[in-house]
Design an enzyme around this catalytic site. Structure first.
Site, mmCIF file in Angstrom:
data_model
loop_
_atom_site.group_PDB
_atom_site.id
_atom_site.type_symbol
_atom_site.label_atom_id
_atom_site.label_comp_id
_atom_site.label_asym_id
_atom_site.label_seq_id
_atom_site.Cartn_x
_atom_site.Cartn_y
_atom_site.Cartn_z
ATOM 1 N N CYS A 32 20.195 -100.989 -4.840
ATOM 2 C CA CYS A 32 18.782 -101.278 -5.088
ATOM 3 C C CYS A 32 17.980 -101.172 -3.788
ATOM 4 C CB CYS A 32 18.598 -102.651 -5.735
ATOM 5 S SG CYS A 32 19.257 -104.030 -4.806
ATOM 6 N N HIS A 37 23.804 -102.505 -1.082
ATOM 7 C CA HIS A 37 23.157 -102.654 -2.387
ATOM 8 C C HIS A 37 22.365 -101.397 -2.698
ATOM 9 C CE1 HIS A 37 23.838 -107.071 -2.946
ATOM 10 N NE2 HIS A 37 24.199 -106.892 -1.689
ATOM 11 N N CYS A 49 24.268 -105.644 -9.493
ATOM 12 C CA CYS A 49 23.186 -106.567 -9.194
ATOM 13 C C CYS A 49 22.464 -106.939 -10.481
ATOM 14 C CB CYS A 49 22.220 -105.900 -8.208
ATOM 15 S SG CYS A 49 20.674 -106.789 -7.984
ATOM 16 N N GLU A 50 22.304 -108.216 -10.712
ATOM 17 C CA GLU A 50 21.648 -108.644 -11.938
ATOM 18 C C GLU A 50 20.135 -108.460 -11.888
ATOM 19 O OE1 GLU A 50 21.245 -113.452 -11.333
ATOM 20 O OE2 GLU A 50 23.134 -112.682 -12.076
ATOM 21 N N HIS A 51 19.589 -108.190 -10.718
ATOM 22 C CA HIS A 51 18.136 -107.990 -10.610
ATOM 23 C C HIS A 51 17.694 -106.614 -11.089
ATOM 24 C CE1 HIS A 51 18.285 -111.149 -7.195
ATOM 25 N NE2 HIS A 51 18.064 -111.724 -8.350
ATOM 26 N N HIS A 52 18.484 -105.572 -10.751
ATOM 27 C CA HIS A 52 18.073 -104.201 -11.072
ATOM 28 C C HIS A 52 19.107 -103.441 -11.897
ATOM 29 C CE1 HIS A 52 15.903 -105.213 -7.290
ATOM 30 N NE2 HIS A 52 14.899 -104.733 -7.996
ATOM 31 N N GLN A 74 25.104 -111.242 -4.578
ATOM 32 C CA GLN A 74 26.122 -111.389 -3.530
ATOM 33 C C GLN A 74 26.266 -112.833 -3.073
ATOM 34 O OE1 GLN A 74 25.862 -108.509 -0.362
ATOM 35 N NE2 GLN A 74 26.932 -109.849 1.062
#
Length: 189
Positions: A149, A147, A77-80, A119
Site C-alpha cells: 500500500c 507494505h 493489510c486490512e486497510h487496503h 503489522q
C-alpha cells in the site's frame, strides 16, 4: 468462522464489473473462483488458534535465549487489502526448561500472518501467543516488512521497510538481554 469462498467469488465478480471488465469473457470467466481459492490459502490463519501450534516440552532446565530469525511471511493489510511481506525475528527465554520446537515459532508467525492484519497487531499477537503457550521469562518479536500500500499507491516508496517490535519480561526489564537479542538478529545481515 469459516471462509465463504462463494461470497468471495461473487465479490471478485463485482470488482471486475466495477473495473469495467466483463467477468464472463475469456480468461476472466474463471478469475473469481481462482481468486476465491487463492484467498482460501492466503487467509488460512483466520480460523486457526496459533497457541495450539506450540507444543512445549522439557529440556533439562535450558534457560538461555532461543531465537529464530529471518522467518519470511506474507500477509494482507486490512486497510487496503494489499499484501505486505517481510521477515519476523522471534526470541524467547524459557522458564524451567520449558521449550518448543524451532519450527513452531515459524508456524505461529504464519498463523498470524495468514489473516487480515496490521503489522503492529501481528507483532503483539505473536508475542502473546508464545507467552500464553510457553510462559517464558521473556519474548521478543521484531518484524520488518514492506507494505505494497506504500509501494503501489499513496506515497509510492518501493523498498521502504516498516519495523515493529514487542519485548516482554527479561527483554524489557534487562537492557543487556534486549541488546543481546537485537545483536543476534543483526548478525550476518
Amino acid at each position: 468462522m469459516a471462509l465463504d469462498l462463494r461470497k468471495i467469488s461473487e465479490g471478485v465478480r463485482l470488482i471486475l464489473e466495477g473495473l469495467g471488465a466483463d467477468p464472463g469473457q475469456g480468461v476472466l470467466a474463471e478469475t473469481p473462483d481462482r481468486v476465491a481459492r487463492a484467498y482460501g490459502e492466503i487467509f488460512g490463519g483466520m480460523d486457526q488458534d496459533p497457541r495450539e501450534l506450540v507444543k512445549a516440552f522439557h529440556a533439562d532446565d535450558y534457560d538461555e535465549m532461543v531465537l529464530v530469525r529471518d522467518i519470511s511471511f506474507y500477509s494482507m493489510c486490512e486497510h487496503h487489502l494489499l499484501p505486505f511481506h517481510g521477515r519476523a525475528h522471534v526470541a524467547y527465554i524459557p522458564r524451567s526448561g520449558r521449550i518448543t520446537g524451532l519450527s513452531k515459532l515459524a508456524r505461529v508467525v504464519d498463523a498470524h500472518a495468514r489473516r487480515l492484519q496490521v503489522q503492529e497487531r501481528m507483532t503483539q499477537e505473536i508475542a502473546q501467543s508464545l507467552t500464553d503457550a510457553l510462559n517464558p521469562k521473556g519474548v521478543m518479536v521484531v518484524i520488518e516488512a514492506e507494505h505494497l500500500c506504500m509501494t503501489m499507491r499513496g506515497i509510492k516508496k518501493a523498498g521502504s521497510l516498516s519495523v515493529t517490535s514487542v519485548v516482554t519480561g527479561l527483554f524489557r526489564e534487562n537492557s543487556a538481554t534486549r541488546a543481546e537479542g537485537m545483536a543476534l538478529i543483526e548478525t550476518m545481515k
